[in-house]
Design a protein around this motif. Structure first.
Motif, short mmCIF file in Angstrom:
data_model
loop_
_atom_site.label_atom_id
_atom_site.label_comp_id
_atom_site.label_asym_id
_atom_site.label_seq_id
_atom_site.Cartn_x
_atom_site.Cartn_y
_atom_site.Cartn_z
N ILE A 99 0.85 -1.19 0.00
CA ILE A 99 0.00 0.00 0.00
C ILE A 99 0.88 1.24 0.00
N TYR A 100 0.68 2.08 -1.02
CA TYR A 100 1.48 3.29 -1.17
C TYR A 100 0.58 4.52 -1.07
N GLY A 101 1.20 5.64 -0.70
CA GLY A 101 0.44 6.88 -0.60
C GLY A 101 0.17 7.24 0.84
N LEU A 102 -1.09 7.66 1.13
CA LEU A 102 -1.49 8.07 2.47
C LEU A 102 -0.58 9.18 3.00
N GLY A 103 -0.39 10.18 2.16
CA GLY A 103 0.33 11.36 2.61
C GLY A 103 1.75 11.45 2.11
N LEU A 104 2.33 12.63 2.31
CA LEU A 104 3.70 12.89 1.90
C LEU A 104 4.64 12.38 2.99
N ASN A 105 5.07 11.14 2.84
CA ASN A 105 5.96 10.52 3.81
C ASN A 105 7.41 10.70 3.38
N PHE A 106 8.31 10.75 4.36
CA PHE A 106 9.71 11.08 4.10
C PHE A 106 10.67 9.92 4.32
N LYS A 107 10.21 8.84 4.92
CA LYS A 107 11.12 7.75 5.23
C LYS A 107 10.66 6.40 4.68
N LYS A 211 -2.00 3.39 -13.75
CA LYS A 211 -3.29 3.80 -14.31
C LYS A 211 -4.24 4.26 -13.21
N ALA A 212 -4.16 3.64 -12.03
CA ALA A 212 -4.99 4.09 -10.90
C ALA A 212 -4.59 5.50 -10.47
N VAL A 213 -3.29 5.77 -10.43
CA VAL A 213 -2.80 7.11 -10.08
C VAL A 213 -3.22 8.12 -11.14
N GLN A 214 -3.09 7.74 -12.40
CA GLN A 214 -3.54 8.62 -13.48
C GLN A 214 -5.01 8.98 -13.33
N ARG A 215 -5.83 7.97 -13.07
CA ARG A 215 -7.27 8.22 -12.95
C ARG A 215 -7.57 9.14 -11.77
N PHE A 216 -6.83 8.94 -10.67
CA PHE A 216 -7.00 9.81 -9.50
C PHE A 216 -6.61 11.25 -9.85
N ILE A 446 9.73 10.88 -4.26
CA ILE A 446 9.14 9.66 -4.82
C ILE A 446 7.70 9.50 -4.33
N ASN A 447 7.48 9.68 -3.04
CA ASN A 447 6.13 9.52 -2.49
C ASN A 447 5.13 10.51 -3.07
N SER A 448 5.60 11.69 -3.45
CA SER A 448 4.68 12.68 -3.99
C SER A 448 4.00 12.16 -5.26
N GLY A 449 4.67 11.28 -5.97
CA GLY A 449 4.09 10.72 -7.19
C GLY A 449 2.92 9.80 -6.95
N PHE A 450 2.78 9.30 -5.73
CA PHE A 450 1.64 8.43 -5.40
C PHE A 450 0.38 9.22 -5.11
N ILE A 451 0.51 10.50 -4.70
CA ILE A 451 -0.63 11.21 -4.10
C ILE A 451 -1.04 12.48 -4.85
N GLY A 452 -0.56 12.66 -6.07
CA GLY A 452 -0.98 13.82 -6.85
C GLY A 452 -0.36 15.12 -6.38
N MET A 453 0.87 15.08 -5.88
CA MET A 453 1.56 16.27 -5.39
C MET A 453 2.90 16.41 -6.09
N LEU A 454 3.49 17.59 -5.94
CA LEU A 454 4.87 17.84 -6.35
C LEU A 454 5.65 18.25 -5.11
N PRO A 533 7.41 7.12 -8.84
CA PRO A 533 8.11 6.04 -8.13
C PRO A 533 8.38 4.86 -9.05
N MET A 534 9.40 4.09 -8.71
CA MET A 534 9.68 2.87 -9.46
C MET A 534 8.51 1.89 -9.35
N GLN A 535 7.77 1.97 -8.25
CA GLN A 535 6.65 1.05 -8.06
C GLN A 535 5.53 1.28 -9.07
N LEU A 536 5.57 2.41 -9.78
CA LEU A 536 4.60 2.65 -10.84
C LEU A 536 5.15 2.25 -12.21
#
Length: 721
Positions: A99-107, A211-216, A446-454, A533-536
């Motif tokens: 599970i990825y995302g759930l906020g801008l995490n740093f670690k 594709k899920a991130v794109q749709r979001f 990297i995490n910002s790419g999961f949540i629609g942020m820069l 992220p590489m996970q995408l």
């Protein structure tokens, strides 16, 4: 007359309210509101939510172009309940599911096994949910996404609680005798709790995580396309610099032959800061309009620092005080930006003092935390919102307010913000903070790419030249190439022994502007994160599971790498893999996705679907290009191209595969591209039976912007002809 004892009366009342609360939990059924986007309303949602505060509209046409499957979860395994004024949610979780995302995490990237309190706050060094963008959206390695839309703090248990009624109980083990005993037994659910009597849930199908991130992202309107100058280099000057100090600094950038597109003007431009007047200090800036015009003549834009708290000595104070919250921040009132009257007052003031004289953007500070200096949760606002609700949406409100002003002038902007949330992808802001761990900066990017942020890993200071160069290399491969000298006055050349290398990597970013700009266009039109992220990436998200429940690294060699978290490498655009180095390191490992990958600088084969160890030296940041990668580049230049310029274009190709690349262009400054004033030019690499690889370019679209010479230079980096 028959009297009912008081105890029984209270019992009847409690039964009534319990029935009423349970009744409010009766939810509507899942409804597909856009292709691949489902919505479920639980209970009675509040008048304000994250998406309502952002106020963006979905890009429906782009959503329709994404592949379709079916609802990605078993609806029977999703449970919702409203009890005692709180909404409880539960979503299913498979074995081996990350599970990825759930906020801008740093670690951390994979949030499975974590408990998070999603709460807008200054990041405090722990991934506990308190962060600048606690977006309640997660994307699964199984290829779907979930968003919970509520402007409340959300406690989230990501596979940490095991219910007694679970369909998939963990194995019972004896710690005394079983070495496989686990302190955190397997849990088959993600559970959330919000202090609201209702909310909306959205599920986004993939069928892949990307594709899920794109749709979001497209559901939130798509990503923001910055002006071309916003992707150049920026220097934020010391806080008390005057107009003459800043002009002198601009001249120093010219003398040192260093790129510069916009200057960050820090708190000293205000007649009072902390709180702010939003009015120019007449001592340091006696002629703001003339100052901005002089900068503009030098090709440099001005970006102004602010926090939104109004000083009692400012002209805005008496107008806004009756429309502000019950508590102050640094003796400044907190405007209720949900009120149209407040929006109108600020718009008039900012247009008069800033936009109308040529200011190009803002750095929005201090809208995140800490608790001890922001308004407390007991605060109330004229709109009826609580302190908690306002905390979750305040960054969104200020972003939207300022973005709308520039949009009305048909002028793109690009700036910085300290807090955001769901729905913020379409705003012209990059998140930053005061935290300064280089490695954690990259994890956050990297995490910002999961949540629609820069997110940008800024440079401030360093203890030595090596650290300085490594940090500068990273920022040049991020959403905003920024040196923040507000406290100590550092310059890109502050360490003379690496000045040439710093200049070289900054110029490399400028050369890559066509590639970076196209990556942001894909973000705007298709929802693809420009830094992802590489996970995408294809091949990194499928975890195979054996019958005994163990992960099969043979079926998927990236499974274990995924669980260990690939934290310090990422994709920039379609083809480029970035692997930053950190001070003290001479070697590092890079996990290459399936297929062949080539060294960006030499074109030599680096590896194929494997983990490699590299020793790149100090001068260059490691970059790799996938087989068939096409990288458009322009000559070295100090500033982003102007509206009427025509530039030479070099098209680099890596590897031996045939490929197609679509280069995006527009005027670089306005929103005319949204009305069709933009172009996509196709570059193809085909393999000729006798001549080897050959490049062709489509004819630029007639009456469409195209900032490049029609005759391009083809450069085949890999000797494969």
């Amino acid at each position: 007359m028959k009297y009912v004892p008081m105890v029984k009366k209270l019992t009847y009342v409690l039964i009534f309210f319990l029935f009423f609360d349970q009744a409010s939990a009766q939810q509507s059924s899942w409804k597909e509101i856009y292709p691949g986007v489902w919505k479920l309303t639980v209970g009675n949602p509040e008048a304000i939510s994250l998406l309502k505060a952002a106020g963006t509209e979905p890009n429906v046409e782009a959503i329709k172009k994404l592949p379709r499957t079916i609802f990605p979860l078993n609806q029977e395994d999703i449970s919702t309940e409203v009890v005692d004024g709180k909404t409880y949610l539960r979503f299913p979780l498979d074995r081996g599911e990350a599970i990825y995302g759930l906020g801008l995490n740093f670690k951390t990237h994979n949030q499975r096994g974590r408990i998070l309190d999603l709460h807008v706050d200054h990041y405090g060094g722990r991934d506990d949910g308190r962060t600048h963008a606690p977006v309640p959206f997660y994307v699964s390695s199984n290829g779907y996404g979930v968003l919970v839309d509520v402007a409340r703090y959300i406690t989230t248990y990501v596979g940490t609680g095991v219910r007694t009624d679970t369909k998939n109980p963990p194995v019972l083990r004896d710690r005394n005798t079983d070495k496989q005993w686990e302190a955190l037994p397997y849990s088959d659910g993600i559970e959330m709790m919000a202090s609201a009597k209702g909310l909306d849930i959205y599920v986004f199908e993939g069928p892949t995580p990307l594709k899920a991130v794109q749709r979001f992202n497209l559901f939130n309107g798509g990503g923001y396309l910055p002006p071309k100058w916003g992707l150049g280099f920026t220097q934020r000057v010391p806080t008390l610099y005057s107009d003459q100090d800043i002009l002198k600094e601009v001249k120093e950038f010219e003398d040192h032959d260093f790129p510069l597109d916009f200057i960050g003007v820090e708190p000293g431009w205000h007649s009072m800061a902390y709180p702010c007047t939003f009015e120019w200090d007449q001592g340091r800036f006696p002629d703001p309009k003339g100052f901005i015009e002089t900068l503009d003549e030098k090709g440099v834009k001005a970006n102004l620092w602010m926090n939104p708290y109004v000083s009692p000595i400012g002209s805005l104070y008496p107008k806004v005080k009756p429309l502000s919250g019950t508590h102050t921040v640094w003796n400044g009132i907190v405007p209720d930006f949900t009120l149209p009257e407040v929006q109108s007052i600020f718009k008039e003031h900012f247009n008069t003092h800033h936009l109308d004289i040529g200011v190009s953007g803002y750095k929005i500070d201090e809208v995140d935390g800490f608790d001890r200096w922001l308004w407390p949760d007991v605060a109330k606002f004229p709109s009826g919102l609580s302190g908690e609700q306002m905390r979750q949406i305040y960054g969104l409100l200020v972003q939207k307010l300022t973005a709308d002003w520039f949009k009305e002038k048909n002028q793109r902007t690009y700036g910085l913000v300290r807090a955001s949330n769901a729905g913020g992808s379409t705003f012209p802001y990059v998140i930053y903070n005061d935290y300064y761990s280089h490695k954690d900066f990259i994890t956050a990017l990297i995490n910002s790419g999961f949540i629609g942020m820069l997110w940008t890993p800024e440079v401030r200071s360093s203890g030595n030249a090596e650290d300085w160069l490594r940090r500068m290399q990273s920022v040049c491969f991020s959403p905003m190439a920024m040196l923040n000298a507000w406290a100590d006055g550092t310059k890109p050349w502050s360490f003379p022994e690496v000045e040439d290398q710093v200049r070289e990597v900054s110029y490399l970013r400028m050369q890559l502007l066509p590639y970076i700009y196209t990556a942001f266009a894909h973000y705007a039109f298709e929802g693809i994160p420009p830094f992802r992220p590489m996970q995408l990436e294809e091949g990194f998200y499928n975890i195979e599971e054996k019958e005994d429940g163990k992960l099969d690294a043979t079926a998927n060699p990236y499974a274990m790498a995924q669980l260990k978290e690939i934290k310090y490498q990422y994709m920039m655009g379609e083809y480029l893999l970035v692997a930053p180095m950190f001070a003290g390191e001479t070697t590092r490992k890079v996990v290459l996705p399936p297929g062949k990958w080539y060294d960006f600088y030499t074109g030599e084969l680096a590896g194929e679907g494997e983990v490699i160890e590299i020793e790149p030296g100090l001068d260059k940041i490691p970059l790799f290009v996938k087989d068939g990668g096409i990288i458009p580049m322009i000559p070295k230049r100090r500033q982003a191209p102007g509206k009427e310029e025509k530039l030479p274009l070099e098209i680099r190709h890596y590897g031996g595969k045939e490929a197609t690349y679509n280069l995006y262009d527009d005027d670089g400054t306005s929103f005319d591209f949204e009305q069709g004033a933009h172009s996509w030019t196709s570059f193809k690499i085909v393999k000729h039976p006798k001549k080897g690889l050959q490049g062709t370019m489509s004819k630029p679209q007639k009456n469409k912007p195209f900032s490049y010479d029609r005759k391009v230079t083809w450069k085949f980096m890999t000797n494969s002809n």
